[in-house]
Design a protein around this motif. Structure first.
Motif, PDB file in Angstrom:
ATOM      1  N   ALA A   1     -22.839 -12.695 -24.692  1.00 41.49           N
ATOM      2  CA  ALA A   1     -24.015 -12.462 -23.845  1.00 41.49           C
ATOM      3  C   ALA A   1     -24.125 -10.983 -23.489  1.00 41.49           C
ATOM      4  O   ALA A   1     -25.225 -10.424 -23.437  1.00 41.49           O
ATOM      5  N   HIS A   2     -22.984 -10.327 -23.280  1.00 41.13           N
ATOM      6  CA  HIS A   2     -22.976  -8.887 -22.995  1.00 41.13           C
ATOM      7  C   HIS A   2     -23.552  -8.105 -24.182  1.00 41.13           C
ATOM      8  O   HIS A   2     -24.394  -7.224 -24.002  1.00 41.13           O
TER       9      HIS A   2
ATOM     10  N   GLY B   1     -11.855 -12.116 -19.293  1.00 42.12           N
ATOM     11  CA  GLY B   1     -12.901 -12.985 -19.806  1.00 42.12           C
ATOM     12  C   GLY B   1     -13.634 -12.491 -21.039  1.00 42.12           C
ATOM     13  O   GLY B   1     -14.651 -13.061 -21.417  1.00 42.12           O
ATOM     14  N   TRP B   2     -13.116 -11.462 -21.691  1.00 44.71           N
ATOM     15  CA  TRP B   2     -13.774 -10.906 -22.879  1.00 44.71           C
ATOM     16  C   TRP B   2     -13.408 -11.645 -24.162  1.00 44.71           C
ATOM     17  O   TRP B   2     -14.222 -11.734 -25.071  1.00 44.71           O
TER      18      TRP B   2
ATOM     19  N   ARG C   1     -27.260  -8.537 -24.275  1.00 47.61           N
ATOM     20  CA  ARG C   1     -27.935  -7.679 -23.287  1.00 47.61           C
ATOM     21  C   ARG C   1     -28.027  -6.248 -23.798  1.00 47.61           C
ATOM     22  O   ARG C   1     -29.061  -5.592 -23.666  1.00 47.61           O
TER      23      ARG C   1
ATOM     24  N   THR D   1     -15.550 -14.328 -26.182  1.00 46.68           N
ATOM     25  CA  THR D   1     -16.023 -15.419 -25.332  1.00 46.68           C
ATOM     26  C   THR D   1     -17.552 -15.442 -25.352  1.00 46.68           C
ATOM     27  O   THR D   1     -18.204 -14.481 -25.805  1.00 46.68           O
ATOM     28  N   GLN D   2     -18.112 -16.511 -24.845  1.00 42.46           N
ATOM     29  CA  GLN D   2     -19.568 -16.597 -24.725  1.00 42.46           C
ATOM     30  C   GLN D   2     -20.091 -15.498 -23.801  1.00 42.46           C
ATOM     31  O   GLN D   2     -21.159 -14.938 -24.042  1.00 42.46           O
ATOM     32  N   ARG D   3     -19.340 -15.184 -22.767  1.00 35.80           N
ATOM     33  CA  ARG D   3     -19.760 -14.108 -21.854  1.00 35.80           C
ATOM     34  C   ARG D   3     -19.771 -12.756 -22.569  1.00 35.80           C
ATOM     35  O   ARG D   3     -20.643 -11.931 -22.324  1.00 35.80           O
ATOM     36  N   ALA D   4     -18.816 -12.527 -23.446  1.00 34.88           N
ATOM     37  CA  ALA D   4     -18.798 -11.276 -24.210  1.00 34.88           C
ATOM     38  C   ALA D   4     -19.993 -11.227 -25.165  1.00 34.88           C
ATOM     39  O   ALA D   4     -20.635 -10.179 -25.310  1.00 34.88           O
TER      40      ALA D   4
ATOM     41  N   SER E   1     -20.803  -9.202 -14.015  1.00 36.91           N
ATOM     42  CA  SER E   1     -20.754  -9.885 -15.305  1.00 36.91           C
ATOM     43  C   SER E   1     -19.289 -10.051 -15.673  1.00 36.91           C
ATOM     44  O   SER E   1     -18.640 -10.966 -15.230  1.00 36.91           O
ATOM     45  N   LEU E   2     -18.802  -9.129 -16.448  1.00 38.91           N
ATOM     46  CA  LEU E   2     -17.398  -9.132 -16.847  1.00 38.91           C
ATOM     47  C   LEU E   2     -16.724  -7.881 -16.303  1.00 38.91           C
ATOM     48  O   LEU E   2     -17.350  -6.827 -16.218  1.00 38.91           O
TER      49      LEU E   2
END
Length: 117
Positions: free
Chosen positions: A102-103, A79-80, A106, A97-100, A26-27
């Motif tokens: 999403a984390h 990428g956080w 989850r 970020t969008q990835r953060a 993921s990240l």
């Protein structure tokens, strides 16, 4: 089972589940200071507060400005966080970020799963 032991069981189950997702691609992982900074950014964002890099550098509990700046740079490269432009070209806004996000989503699902199991 007492209420306090049930609460402890839920939290321990959550920790177990969250450790399992840490191994998933993921990240990149954060160091402890970066995690504290991330939580502060996330909390501020959830309260509608907009943080600038200058706001971050003023938080002495995170260390010297050079330390904070290095951590923000690291978190960005992992990428956080992103640094967005503001009306003042000299100021950058710190955002997840969008990835953060999403984390965090989850982790939220895992918390619910732990509470329901």
């Amino acid at each position: 089972m007492t209420k306090s032991s049930r609460g402890a069981d839920v939290y321990l189950r959550f920790l177990q589940l969250s450790e399992a997702i840490r191994g998933l691609p993921s990240l990149p992982p954060l160091d402890p200071l970066e995690e504290r900074i991330l939580v502060w950014i996330a909390r501020a964002g959830s309260e509608g507060e907009r943080l600038s890099v200058r706001d971050m550098l003023a938080k002495s509990e995170f260390g010297a400005p050079a330390t904070i700046h290095a951590r923000l740079k690291s978190m960005r490269s992992k990428g956080w966080i992103d640094l967005a432009d503001t009306d003042d070209a000299r100021r950058k806004q710190v955002e997840l970020t969008q990835r953060a996000m999403a984390h965090f989503a989850r982790l939220s699902r895992l918390m619910i799963k732990a509470a329901n199991s």
